[in-house]
Write a protein that holds these residues in place. Structure first.
Motif, mmCIF file in Angstrom:
data_model
loop_
_atom_site.group_PDB
_atom_site.id
_atom_site.type_symbol
_atom_site.label_atom_id
_atom_site.label_comp_id
_atom_site.label_asym_id
_atom_site.label_seq_id
_atom_site.Cartn_x
_atom_site.Cartn_y
_atom_site.Cartn_z
ATOM 1 N N GLU A 1 -10.750 9.470 2.606
ATOM 2 C CA GLU A 1 -10.541 10.458 3.679
ATOM 3 C C GLU A 1 -11.840 10.759 4.424
ATOM 4 N N VAL B 1 1.722 6.530 -6.958
ATOM 5 C CA VAL B 1 0.620 7.433 -7.298
ATOM 6 C C VAL B 1 1.074 8.889 -7.138
ATOM 7 N N SER B 2 1.728 9.171 -6.020
ATOM 8 C CA SER B 2 2.209 10.538 -5.767
ATOM 9 C C SER B 2 3.243 10.959 -6.814
ATOM 10 N N GLN C 1 1.227 4.104 -2.905
ATOM 11 C CA GLN C 1 1.034 5.532 -2.653
ATOM 12 C C GLN C 1 2.200 6.345 -3.236
ATOM 13 N N GLU D 1 -5.753 12.343 -7.549
ATOM 14 C CA GLU D 1 -4.463 11.695 -7.767
ATOM 15 C C GLU D 1 -4.643 10.180 -7.975
ATOM 16 N N TRP D 2 -5.418 9.551 -7.095
ATOM 17 C CA TRP D 2 -5.649 8.111 -7.205
ATOM 18 C C TRP D 2 -6.611 7.795 -8.336
ATOM 19 N N GLN E 1 0.829 -1.207 0.000
ATOM 20 C CA GLN E 1 0.000 0.000 0.000
ATOM 21 C C GLN E 1 0.873 1.272 0.000
ATOM 22 N N ASP E 2 1.898 1.301 0.835
ATOM 23 C CA ASP E 2 2.772 2.482 0.892
ATOM 24 C C ASP E 2 3.535 2.677 -0.419
ATOM 25 N N PRO F 1 -7.409 2.873 -2.908
ATOM 26 C CA PRO F 1 -7.257 4.310 -2.727
ATOM 27 C C PRO F 1 -7.645 4.662 -1.298
ATOM 28 N N PRO F 2 -6.856 5.484 -0.621
ATOM 29 C CA PRO F 2 -7.239 5.884 0.731
ATOM 30 C C PRO F 2 -8.514 6.716 0.675
ATOM 31 N N SER G 1 -9.282 10.539 -4.012
ATOM 32 C CA SER G 1 -8.591 11.743 -4.480
ATOM 33 C C SER G 1 -8.377 11.698 -5.994
#
Lengths: 230, 230
Positions: free
Chosen positions: A184, A164-165, A161, A193-194, A157-158, A181-182, A191
């Motif tokens: 929020e 993606v970033s 991320q 971004e995702w 997952q990290d 996707p996280p 987001s």
């Protein structure tokens, strides 16, 4: 091309693989029935899947292997260059980097990344393994399209991320976990971004499971193909 | 179970993977529509595929994730122990041996084989890599069911022959070549030895090809699912 089932895209990939095999065996002509039998679906399904993307072949005459292969390569976007980074250069990442065949298409490994001091700095396939801290800059400078994720499950997952970033367009996840996707604030908000990133998963164990089934049910392996109608 | 398309078995494997994911996310109930959407096929297709193997769930009530998962594990033969040898302990063979998840099912790596003097004798996952010369005796003595083939493409046919001669029941081929039963005297005669063995292929590059397509056609990734009818 508004409403094509994802399963149809997986079948296109199967048809392409079959066409590559036929070409390697110097077979120059095929038919929807032949493709269907090799893919384990009905001839109707083959014709329907291909029809999403145009008219290939001549009615009643079948297909020229080389032409249909070229058309599927084009449809799938494999006639263009894809710049790829591999994240996670343990055994699996190294196996991916060295797998014969990826270079038949234009997947180009632009960068290899890891976090382990034992791996960062190593030379693999003429590339020096870089630290994940450099991922974002590298992706931007090298116009990287895709990231292949080959990290342990608890890192997936990290690492996703980070990809993606960094701005990749797609992630191919080899880890046996779902990348999500996280969300929020408890909302189902994903987001931008995702939302911009395509994520595909490789089921590394699928073949083992099919094999177990067919060892137990060998008569089904050679079963005459019935129409897989709905 | 006389006439089940091979594609239906691949879909069962997909449904099982989805159920595992749902279970990991603490989701306890699902439905044919939910499974269908996640698998990219129609709900009708899901119901039809499951119906080959019995009645699961209650009409209009959907499925209990844990129960349907247990049933698919049983149908696929994953509730029993499979003794496996890996042939080819280069990067790919090592990645397979160490891939997390295989041990969730009862795939047990009984032996690892190679021909390279640099690899034979190494310790990998508490096993000593053996020479291919010992394969036949080992398979017989250890009741080996399956061989995973992770050798270079130009070695795949010979290594498959060694596995067939040794008496395994199935081969999972990770090499990007077609393994073919040898035909003698130009006839289409396949020996009993080869006829008794199930061969499944892993398309290691399939995910890369799907990813390329969806990066180019992102709107199709979220397309509302249409009935994938024939």
């Amino acid at each position: 091309m508004a409403e094509i089932p994802t399963a149809a895209i997986s079948r296109l990939v199967t048809y392409l693989r079959i066409l590559e095999q036929l070409e390697a065996q110097d077979v120059s002509r095929t038919s929807s029935s032949d493709l269907a039998e090799r893919a384990g679906v009905s001839a109707f399904q083959v014709r329907k899947d291909l029809a999403y993307f145009g008219r290939f072949g001549t009615r009643g005459m079948g297909y020229t292997v080389a032409i249909l292969k070229r058309e599927l390569v084009r449809v799938l976007g494999l006639n263009q260059t894809w710049n790829v980074v591999i994240v996670g250069m343990g055994r699996l990442g190294q196996a991916i980097a060295n797998y014969p065949g990826a270079s038949d298409y234009q997947f180009q490994y632009a960068g290899l990344f890891d976090v382990s001091p034992a791996i960062v700095g190593q030379q693999i396939r003429n590339l020096t393994v870089r630290h994940m801290d450099d991922l974002k800059t590298f992706v931007a400078q090298n116009k990287v399209d895709m990231g292949f994720l080959a990290v342990p499950p608890d890192r997936a997952q990290d690492a996703a991320q980070a990809l993606v970033s960094a701005g990749v367009r797609g992630i191919l996840n080899f880890a046996p976990v779902v990348i999500q996707p996280p969300t929020e604030g408890g909302a189902q908000e994903i987001s931008d971004e995702w939302r911009a990133v395509i994520i595909e998963n490789v089921d590394f164990l699928a073949g083992m499971k099919r094999l177990a089934f067919y060892i137990l049910n060998p008569h089904l392996k050679d079963a005459p193909l019935t129409e897989d109608t709905e």
